[in-house]
Design an enzyme around this catalytic site. Sequence first.
Site, mmCIF file in Angstrom:
data_model
loop_
_atom_site.group_PDB
_atom_site.id
_atom_site.type_symbol
_atom_site.label_atom_id
_atom_site.label_comp_id
_atom_site.label_asym_id
_atom_site.label_seq_id
_atom_site.Cartn_x
_atom_site.Cartn_y
_atom_site.Cartn_z
ATOM 1 N N ASP A 6 0.842 -1.199 0.000
ATOM 2 C CA ASP A 6 0.000 0.000 0.000
ATOM 3 C C ASP A 6 0.885 1.262 0.000
ATOM 4 O O ASP A 6 0.677 2.185 -0.796
ATOM 5 C CB ASP A 6 -0.913 -0.036 1.241
ATOM 6 C CG ASP A 6 -1.754 1.201 1.368
ATOM 7 O OD1 ASP A 6 -2.764 1.304 0.660
ATOM 8 O OD2 ASP A 6 -1.400 2.090 2.173
ATOM 9 N N LYS B 234 1.533 4.260 -2.999
ATOM 10 C CA LYS B 234 1.451 5.699 -2.742
ATOM 11 C C LYS B 234 2.782 6.389 -3.082
ATOM 12 O O LYS B 234 2.801 7.508 -3.618
ATOM 13 C CB LYS B 234 1.066 5.943 -1.283
ATOM 14 C CG LYS B 234 -0.356 5.473 -0.976
ATOM 15 C CD LYS B 234 -0.621 5.365 0.512
ATOM 16 C CE LYS B 234 -2.029 4.872 0.793
ATOM 17 N NZ LYS B 234 -2.258 4.500 2.197
HETATM 18 N N1 HSE Z 1 -4.764 0.586 4.403
HETATM 19 C C1 HSE Z 1 -4.394 1.947 4.291
HETATM 20 C C2 HSE Z 1 -3.731 2.419 5.573
HETATM 21 C C3 HSE Z 1 -5.567 2.850 4.034
HETATM 22 O O1 HSE Z 1 -3.667 1.682 6.551
HETATM 23 O O2 HSE Z 1 -3.240 3.539 5.586
HETATM 24 C C4 HSE Z 1 -5.864 2.934 2.591
HETATM 25 O O3 HSE Z 1 -4.894 3.693 1.945
#
Ligand code: HSE
Length: 443
Positions: free
Chosen positions: A207, A211
Amino acid sequence: MAAATDGTVPALRVAVLGCGVVGTEVVRLLTTQADDLAARVGAPLELIGIAVRDLEVERDPAVDRSLLTTDAEDLVTRADIVVELIGGIEPARSLLLRAIASGAAAVTANKALLAADGPTLYSAADAAGVDLYFEAAVAGAIPLVRPVRESLTGDRIQRVLGIVNGTTNYVLDEMATRGLELDQAVKQAQELGYAEADPTADVEGFDAAAKAAILASLAFHTRVSLADVHREGITGITADDVSSAERTGHVIKLLAIAERTDGGVIARVHPALVPLSHPLAGVRGAFNAVFIEAEAAGELMFYGRGAGGAPTASAVLGDLVSAGRHRVHGGLGPSESSYAALPVLPISGALTRYQVRLDVADRPGVLSQVAAVFAEHGVSIEGVRQTQDPARSVRAGEHPEYVAWLIISTHTAPEEALAATVRAVSTLDVVHRITSVLRVEGA
Ligand code: HSE
Ligand code: NDP
């Protein structure tokens, strides 16, 4: 958009794809804030449908069940603006492309799709002359995409460094403040709804890496995809690493870093030691924070909630208003800017400081042997801390041989040189084991 003969502006048809954590809150805000949104857009926003996978799932009362449909393909061709909140690659990509091809503006929170195949979406939006907005894809509620994409586009960004995953920040924070082991803290994050039932995307850094790819692309006007980002998650971090970090005045954070170097761009995600005095060290719980260093602006810091239904919906609604205004008044948001096309380099070119923890025999000459290996590889030692661990002492021959814990901090060193140093040190007879190797950032 032309006004009707009575002077009223026709409503903009909005389709929402997905009615989960974020979709539900978007639907709620579209309903409860309808009048304000209409005033800001210049036309009412009419929610014409909500695509879901399963019509039988129990929904929040804010969701008008008569709007639910499983026919997302049809829905997207009837909308002026499509908000994609399904997540993942397919069918999200096909649905967005279909929406764009039929002339709808697209708003998405889908970092995985943008990091994997953003250019396809951008070029489709360009060809169709429609907006593509994605503020919620990076750091939830925090206005970050727009500042990088628009406000700072006259400046030259050098570095982006931040905490962009709330789940792992919560886990590491619980380990630091409550002494939990990683699996205990992850379980707690799941119980609180931060982590998914399968927490892999968060704890393995996927994730955050998605980003980082999006931020690097925007900051450096260069295409950077998920595959270009060096990624290490937090699964190797132990309670021992966390408490040792504290003893040396640090806290461990999962950082996303995108930087411009002499030869190009490097994007990386990994756990790192952050000095307790650094503002990122104070980012607690599931919060996110991102530092940007720009040539003219200097240092900027963005802080807030990076996840959760309502915070993320706030960012989605901001995009929806922007896209809606363009529909009413004309104009388009920014398109892809990848003109710089800088080389995207592997992490081996990164320069950073390190902390190496190792257990060694506690007898004369050991420190000099270890230090010599660092010197041979051109890695300069900044400091050494030694403590003895009587509990882990071993007997060698007639004499007790004690084990010493060493923590070696380095000056800035190339990644490759440090890796070679660690490999060589681990082969020394006097070294029992390398306990951890962590980068130090923000010092
Ligand atoms: N799973 C992500 C987090 C949220 O824990 O920041 C979605 O971007
Ligand atoms: P959820 O898993 O909670 O919701 C997904 C929704 O998509 C569900 O309503 C599901 O339907 C629907 N869906 C799944 N497959 C299909 C399909 N084939 N056709 C139609 N609908 C489908 O996801 P989130 O709300 O958490 O996340 C949505 C997006 O927002 C993702 O891209 C995510 O990365 C991003 N995001 C999420 C944040 C968060 O805090 N949750 C923060 C920032 C971004 P059903 O309800 O019937 O199962």
